[in-house]
Design a protein around this motif. Structure first.
Motif: not given
Length: 376
Positions: A315, A317, A335, A340
């Motif tokens: 992930d 972010t 993102v 992303p």
């Protein structure tokens, strides 16, 4: 139509002012007023006779004349704006209408896409691919341009990847737009920030339906001055003025005075920052090589940003948020550019800040997963 949130600005809005190591930004290290004036061979006393009256809707004559001289055009083909974002906004509002087909590259800086989308235009994305920092699929872009294309919007050198096109590729884009009478909006914010190659020529010199956007925020190290411009045919700029009458009206004459000094002595401002960026790019190249098992990116050939994929981060972010909150290092999660798995890294600032930020970023990157042992 409502305009989409500017995810990049949402991410940076507070973090930009509180972080310790900013390796997110797309511009070079900032100058002070005294530094700008010293490089221009003058001092603050030269600003003492600035009169606080309204400026011209296209920008004050001295600033437009300085820009016209630098870009070898006529002052009547220049509008000076509140950063290049205002120029993009005004041009698109002047030239586009609901239902128009607009071809844009992806990824892209939000203003280059979302202003047209908010006008009800039909957005046709071109998924840019590169190798060694140079576009490899310009044929796919050219194939998207046709008689129904109202505008093509591109940005070279590119934010966030640092990729560019060759001059032959630029010529092919211009010629294809000319074949159909398509407007060509060329974001030239990073024109002067190139490595091992000359800057691309301004497309407005060869195509009357081209518009180019420039700014003092990136290569010049003057983002807080908020001065940008568009070069375009006078009839295009007349349409911009009609919209500007309902927004900013004009620039401050004090801002214009400093900007005029900067443009007239552009090379004096650009030279040291390009040298600094070149040295920092070498640091980035070593870092990308060292950590090639956890990051994947082309080395930028222009601008001061890279766009590596974090191949071991699930992930990105959340990772970028933790990097800032716990380690004081600011990057931009991909993102914000519709990618992303990536982050935007900026290498235009102080060398010490770049090195410290990259070290902390590397320390937080997960190691690659080892393959499970074979069992019988």
């Amino acid at each position: 139509m409502p305009i989409a949130p500017a995810l990049l600005e949402d991410w940076l809005r507070e973090r930009y002012f509180t972080t310790t190591y900013d390796i997110s930004s797309s511009g070079v290290e900032n100058y002070t007023v005294d530094q700008v004036l010293a490089l221009a061979g003058t001092s603050a006393a030269s600003l003492g006779d600035v009169m606080f009256r309204d400026s011209h809707s296209l920008g004050g004559e001295p600033l437009r004349a300085a820009l016209a001289e630098r870009y070898d055009t006529d002052p009547g083909s220049v509008i000076a704006t509140q950063g290049s974002s205002e120029a993009i906004y005004l041009v698109m509002h002047a030239l586009l209408k609901p239902g128009d087909e607009v071809v844009v590259q992806a990824p892209a800086y939000h203003a280059l896409v979302e202003v047209a989308a908010s006008l009800g235009c039909r957005i046709v994305p071109w998924a840019m691919r590169t190798e060694h920092g140079v576009v490899t699929n310009e044929d796919e872009l050219l194939a998207l341009i046709g008689p129904d294309t109202a505008m093509v919007v591109v940005n070279f050198p590119h934010n966030p990847t640092g990729a560019t096109v060759t001059e032959d590729q630029q010529t092919a884009i211009v010629d294809t737009c000319a074949r159909y009478g398509t407007w060509l909006a060329w974001d030239n914010a990073f024109q002067q920030l190139v490595y091992d190659r000359p800057p691309l020529p301004d497309p407005t010199a060869r195509y009357p339906r081209a518009i180019s956007f420039g700014t003092l925020s990136k290569a010049y190290g003057l983002p807080g001055l908020r001065v940008g411009w568009a070069l375009a045919a006078p009839e295009v700029l007349a349409g911009c003025v009609r919209r500007r009458d309902y927004t900013s009206l004009a620039l401050s004459p004090l801002v214009e005075a400093v900007a005029t000094h900067a443009v007239r002595h552009a090379d004096a401002l650009l030279r040291p920052r390009l040298a600094q960026a070149t040295a920092n790019r070498a640091v980035l190249a070593d870092w990308l090589t060292t950590h090639g098992d956890r990051v994947s990116a082309d080395l930028p050939v222009g601008g001061v940003t890279a766009f590596p994929e974090l191949t071991t981060v699930a992930d990105v972010t959340a990772f970028a948020d933790r990097l800032d909150r716990e380690h004081g290092v600011l990057v931009v999660p991909g993102v914000c550019f519709g990618a992303p798995r990536h982050i935007r890294l900026g290498f235009g600032g102080a060398a010490e800040e770049l090195t410290a930020g990259l070290d902390r970023l590397a320390a937080l990157l997960p190691a690659p997963r080892r393959p499970l042992p074979q069992t019988r």
